[in-house]
Design an enzyme around this catalytic site. Structure first.
Site, PDB file in Angstrom:
ATOM      1  N   TYR A   1       0.846  -1.203   0.000  1.00  0.00           N
ATOM      2  CA  TYR A   1       0.000   0.000   0.000  1.00  0.00           C
ATOM      3  C   TYR A   1       0.884   1.258   0.000  1.00  0.00           C
ATOM      4  O   TYR A   1       0.652   2.209  -0.739  1.00  0.00           O
ATOM      5  CB  TYR A   1      -0.899  -0.074   1.241  1.00  0.00           C
ATOM      6  CG  TYR A   1      -1.701   1.162   1.583  1.00  0.00           C
ATOM      7  CD1 TYR A   1      -2.816   1.526   0.832  1.00  0.00           C
ATOM      8  CD2 TYR A   1      -1.366   1.936   2.698  1.00  0.00           C
ATOM      9  CE1 TYR A   1      -3.567   2.652   1.181  1.00  0.00           C
ATOM     10  CE2 TYR A   1      -2.108   3.048   3.053  1.00  0.00           C
ATOM     11  CZ  TYR A   1      -3.203   3.401   2.288  1.00  0.00           C
ATOM     12  OH  TYR A   1      -3.944   4.513   2.636  1.00  0.00           O
TER      13      TYR A   1
ATOM     14  N   LYS B   1       1.373   4.195  -2.932  1.00  0.00           N
ATOM     15  CA  LYS B   1       1.201   5.635  -2.639  1.00  0.00           C
ATOM     16  C   LYS B   1       2.435   6.413  -3.095  1.00  0.00           C
ATOM     17  O   LYS B   1       2.326   7.497  -3.657  1.00  0.00           O
ATOM     18  CB  LYS B   1       0.972   5.857  -1.138  1.00  0.00           C
ATOM     19  CG  LYS B   1      -0.376   5.373  -0.616  1.00  0.00           C
ATOM     20  CD  LYS B   1      -1.526   6.224  -1.123  1.00  0.00           C
ATOM     21  CE  LYS B   1      -2.832   5.912  -0.441  1.00  0.00           C
ATOM     22  NZ  LYS B   1      -3.997   6.445  -1.157  1.00  0.00           N
TER      23      LYS B   1
ATOM     24  N   ASN C   1      -3.217   7.921  10.508  1.00  0.00           N
ATOM     25  CA  ASN C   1      -4.484   7.206  10.732  1.00  0.00           C
ATOM     26  C   ASN C   1      -5.599   8.189  11.034  1.00  0.00           C
ATOM     27  O   ASN C   1      -5.458   9.021  11.931  1.00  0.00           O
ATOM     28  CB  ASN C   1      -4.363   6.298  11.949  1.00  0.00           C
ATOM     29  CG  ASN C   1      -3.659   5.023  11.621  1.00  0.00           C
ATOM     30  OD1 ASN C   1      -4.103   4.282  10.752  1.00  0.00           O
ATOM     31  ND2 ASN C   1      -2.551   4.777  12.299  1.00  0.00           N
TER      32      ASN C   1
END
Ligand code: NAD
Length: 322
Positions: free
Chosen positions: A147, A151, A176
């Protein structure tokens, strides 16, 4: 009136961003592969489109033969650590296609301002107590998961298009994010939502399971602070990636204690094997602070706003099952 496009408007942060942009008086088109799960979209227009396909990116971006003033690209195939580790191929395939086509088509169609939602998952693992990492320290790169690599590639692609075409690109690396109306079950939920759900399901004095040993360090940013940061950054002159995150770092054990306190329950933890992710996080927010951004909602207050919503979802699901 400013016309804006929000990709991923059926998702958690995209849904909140649409509300914020509407409150500022923008005309908003939302696009997603699915409708918003928890509330009707606040967008003026909502299109269901699969943005992995270039022709759909073109449809999303076309308006009255012209283009949008601002495009916010938040669509991604993503979830919490469990999803990130079990769906590496889907994440790399789907999110990459979305970003390749959206960025290219936006530049080709003359979009003046383009926002890309990246993540602090682009950084390497850290040890507790390490000094803050700045944005440029993501390179040399060693993200903990695929992931993060996706990005990083998509950030670089957006910056290359900015250099080539002059499309103004703004990139935020989110820490987060949590709050109401985000995934709370089913595997895509992140730690704060998962812990809220587990505590809501537990009896007073009961047990919940936590992946790892509870010592991993994270910070959690409340969604209203995040969308404020997104809007400030988008209208700024800050080029290159910009961290956005609350500087309140807590262990997973402290997160559980905060949720339990808000819920008014005594909770015991059973530590089990699971995909914990990195051990520690500590990032510089100097770039986003330079725009006057500061988090307003710290963890306990954010959990006070989030827990009742998740508890209500848990109760509604139980009532349905009866
Ligand atoms: P989310 O999953 O709630 O929203 C993403 C949306 O993208 C979903 O509604 C999904 O349906 C949509 N989408 C997926 N595939 C699509 C496709 N092919 N076509 C059109 N839409 C598609 O996630 P979120 O938490 O709102 O995250 C928004 C963005 O912020 C993502 O890019 C994510 O990677 C990034 N981010 C989020 C966090 C966080 O803590 N929530 C942290 C770092 C980065």
């Amino acid at each position: 009136m400013k016309r804006v496009l929000v990709c991923g408007a059926g998702g958690f942060i995209g849904g909140h961003l649409v509300k914020k942009l509407k409150s500022e008086g923008c005309w908003v088109r939302g696009v997603d592969i699915k409708p918003h799960e928890f509330s009707p979209s606040a967008a003026d227009e909502f299109l269901l489109l699969d943005l992995r396909r270039e022709e759909n990116c073109r449809k999303a971006l076309s308006i009255d033969g012209g283009t949008f003033d601002e495009v916010y690209q938040l669509a991604a195939d993503m979830g919490g650590m469990g999803y990130i580790h079990s769906a590496e191929c889907e994440i790399m395939h789907n999110s990459m296609l979305i970003n390749v086509h959206m960025c290219h088509t936006a530049a080709e169609m003359g979009v003046p301002r383009y926002f890309f939602s990246s993540s602090v998952c682009v950084y390497r693992d850290m040890k507790p107590g390490e000094p803050e990492m700045t944005e440029e320290q993501a390179i040399p790169a060693n993200p903990d998961n695929e992931y993060g690599w996706e990005k990083l590639y998509s950030e670089r692609m957006a910056m290359a298009y900015e250099r080539r075409t002059g499309m103004q690109v703004r990139i935020a690396r989110f820490q987060n994010c949590y709050g109401p109306e985000g995934a709370w079950c089913g595997g895509r939920e992140k730690a704060p939502a998962a812990i809220c759900r587990k505590v809501a399901e537990a009896e007073d004095g009961g047990w919940i399971e936590v992946w790892g040993d509870g010592t991993a360090v994270r910070s959690y940013t409340y969604v209203s602070d995040m969308v404020e940061g997104i809007c400030l950054l988008m209208r700024s002159d800050l080029h290159g990636p910009v961290n956005i995150g609350c500087p309140e770092y807590v262990t997973v054990n402290e997160l559980v204690a905060t949720v339990a306190e808000v819920a008014g329950k005594r909770i015991r933890i059973r530590y089990v094997d699971g995909p914990v992710g990195v051990q520690s996080r500590n990032f510089s927010n100097a770039r986003i602070y330079s725009l006057g951004w500061k988090p307003k909602v710290f963890l306990k207050d954010g959990i006070r706003l989030t827990y009742p919503w998740i508890e209500a979802q848990v109760k509604a699901r139980l009532a349905l099952a009866r």
